[in-house]
Design a protein around this motif. Structure first.
Motif, PDB file in Angstrom:
ATOM      1  N   ALA A 170       0.420  -1.101  -0.002  1.00 41.01           N
ATOM      2  CA  ALA A 170      -0.430  -0.065   0.276  1.00 41.01           C
ATOM      3  C   ALA A 170       1.294   0.843   0.100  1.00 41.01           C
ATOM      4  O   ALA A 170       0.336   1.509  -0.662  1.00 41.01           O
ATOM      5  N   GLY A 171       1.779   1.421   1.010  1.00 40.80           N
ATOM      6  CA  GLY A 171       3.133   2.464   0.487  1.00 40.80           C
ATOM      7  C   GLY A 171       3.404   2.552  -0.343  1.00 40.80           C
ATOM      8  O   GLY A 171       3.284   3.860  -1.027  1.00 40.80           O
ATOM      9  N   ALA A 172       4.052   1.742  -0.676  1.00 38.08           N
ATOM     10  CA  ALA A 172       4.712   1.602  -2.743  1.00 38.08           C
ATOM     11  C   ALA A 172       3.182   2.081  -3.274  1.00 38.08           C
ATOM     12  O   ALA A 172       3.633   2.801  -4.208  1.00 38.08           O
ATOM     13  N   ALA A 173       2.625   1.923  -3.584  1.00 34.51           N
ATOM     14  CA  ALA A 173       1.573   1.860  -4.702  1.00 34.51           C
ATOM     15  C   ALA A 173       0.564   3.375  -4.311  1.00 34.51           C
ATOM     16  O   ALA A 173       1.148   4.145  -5.072  1.00 34.51           O
ATOM     17  N   THR A 175       3.668   5.772  -2.495  1.00 34.33           N
ATOM     18  CA  THR A 175       4.470   7.246  -3.124  1.00 34.33           C
ATOM     19  C   THR A 175       4.130   7.220  -4.280  1.00 34.33           C
ATOM     20  O   THR A 175       4.718   8.005  -5.307  1.00 34.33           O
ATOM     21  N   ALA A 176       3.855   6.210  -5.284  1.00 36.56           N
ATOM     22  CA  ALA A 176       3.696   6.295  -6.797  1.00 36.56           C
ATOM     23  C   ALA A 176       2.837   7.072  -7.719  1.00 36.56           C
ATOM     24  O   ALA A 176       3.379   8.001  -7.670  1.00 36.56           O
ATOM     25  N   ALA A 177       1.406   7.229  -6.815  1.00 39.48           N
ATOM     26  CA  ALA A 177       0.429   7.900  -7.146  1.00 39.48           C
ATOM     27  C   ALA A 177       1.050   9.134  -7.021  1.00 39.48           C
ATOM     28  O   ALA A 177       0.904   9.841  -7.131  1.00 39.48           O
ATOM     29  N   LEU A 178       1.183   8.933  -5.781  1.00 44.27           N
ATOM     30  CA  LEU A 178       1.448  10.817  -4.914  1.00 44.27           C
ATOM     31  C   LEU A 178       3.407  11.672  -6.171  1.00 44.27           C
ATOM     32  O   LEU A 178       2.854  12.654  -6.455  1.00 44.27           O
ATOM     33  N   SER A 179       3.891  10.452  -5.928  1.00 42.00           N
ATOM     34  CA  SER A 179       4.759  11.176  -6.843  1.00 42.00           C
ATOM     35  C   SER A 179       4.451  11.515  -8.617  1.00 42.00           C
ATOM     36  O   SER A 179       4.577  12.665  -8.357  1.00 42.00           O
ATOM     37  N   SER A 180       3.608  10.944  -8.965  1.00 37.01           N
ATOM     38  CA  SER A 180       2.919  11.238 -10.294  1.00 37.01           C
ATOM     39  C   SER A 180       2.203  12.375 -10.378  1.00 37.01           C
ATOM     40  O   SER A 180       1.943  13.326 -11.043  1.00 37.01           O
TER      41      SER A 180
END
Length: 351
Positions: A170-173, A175-180
């Motif tokens: 959940a953290g990795a997903a 992080t990826a969404a917020l980075s985008s």
């Protein structure tokens, strides 16, 4: 009490000799002292130990140093202090998150706290025109808290609750969404990108006493709360049922420790940018040296994080001369192979 001792030993494996702990702690304290001296002495203009002493003496006496070397030392003091404070806060934050989630790969970066704080700071720069450290701090706290809460809720869905694997995914997903989202906000706004691009790498080059004064009260309170939570975290390591039997309010303990961890990370992120890897690696080393007792892990994580970030900042100044490489790049570069070595020698499992 016997049950707690026996179960702790069975869960954690062999304990380090108690008589060795003070000596190892003394060695870590000496490493912090060496890191401070190196940070003050090395840079674009290396200075001698005598000049370091002159610069420190002048600073303590509240006067302007005499001599170019001593003046250089005096100007490096805020940067060194920020590196120590930020490293200690990140080490503490990582140790808290690993203890709360019982996940050996949990840290502020993996659980989305860094990216959540970064997104809110970016939105503040792009849409609100924020410029002050206090504004950065407020937005980073809100963003980091919301990101951590979202990751925990998503990781708790489904059977089994918040398992280490589910939290990491959940953290990795997240992080990826917020980075985008960060990229989406920045790309059409050149001015905001210029203001953000140096901050996002993570470093302590812009340190000053006003900035330190903004984050110091929050960091001090959060650090005290973290140390106060150590006995409850030791009980949580035995499992929720055992912790309840020992009189620990599991939900409150997790909430308070998590809040302290988020505050430590968000405050540093607001001022120094998202510095990765300190909160992931340092608690592992502390656990290898001192065993599972959170009282030792939290203390050693703070000291080790301070030393690591101060040394990383010094290395960045040396290898990037006449410019510099930001400390966040060095921590990732140095930390990655060390974590690989730890993973090869240590069986990775839920705490």
């Amino acid at each position: 009490m016997t049950l707690q001792t026996d179960e702790t030993r069975r869960a954690a494996g062999p304990q380090p000799a108690a008589r060795r702990r003070p000596l190892v702690l003394l060695g870590i304290g000496a490493a912090v002292g060496v890191a401070v001296i190196l940070s003050l002495a090395l840079g674009s203009r290396p200075v001698s130990l005598a000049e370091v002493a002159d610069g420190l003496s002048a600073w303590l006496e509240g006067r302007t140093a005499e001599g170019i070397g001593a003046i250089a030392v005096q100007e490096r003091i805020p940067r060194t202090v920020l590196a120590l404070v930020a490293g200690a806060a990140l080490g503490l934050s990582g140790a808290l998150m690993q203890a709360v989630t019982r996940n050996p790969i949990a840290d502020p970066g993996i659980l989305g706290v860094n990216t959540g704080a970064a997104l809110f700071v970016v939105c503040g720069i792009a849409f609100l025109g924020i410029t002050s450290p206090l504004q950065y701090l407020g937005l980073a706290l809100v963003g980091g808290t919301l990101a951590a809460a979202f990751v925990y809720v998503v990781g708790s869905l489904g059977p089994g609750g918040s398992t280490p694997i589910k939290l990491a995914l959940a953290g990795a997903a997240t992080t990826a969404a917020l980075s985008s989202l960060v990229s989406a906000v920045l790309l059409p706004r050149i001015a905001a990108m210029d203001a953000f691009r140096f901050w996002q790498v993570g470093g302590v080059a812009g340190a000053d006493w006003a900035t330190l004064g903004v984050i110091a009260p929050l960091l001090a309170v959060a650090a005290l709360i973290a140390l106060f939570c150590a006995p409850a975290l030791n009980a949580l390591a035995l499992g929720d049922e055992v912790a309840v039997g020992l009189g620990v309010k599991v939900g409150a303990a997790r909430l308070i420790a998590s809040a302290a961890g988020v505050a430590l990370c968000a405050a540093v992120t607001a001022i120094a940018g998202p510095i990765a890897f300190v909160g992931l690696m340092v608690p592992h080393v502390a656990r290898m040296l001192f065993g599972p007792d959170q009282r030792w892990i939290l203390l050693v994580s703070a000291l080790g994080g301070a030393a690591l970030l101060a040394v990383s900042d010094t290395i960045g100044r040396l290898i990037g001369y006449p410019g510099e490489v930001e400390a966040g790049i060095i921590t990732a570069f140095v930390g990655a192979p060390i974590l690989v070595l730890i993973a090869r020698r240590t069986r990775m499992k839920a705490l």
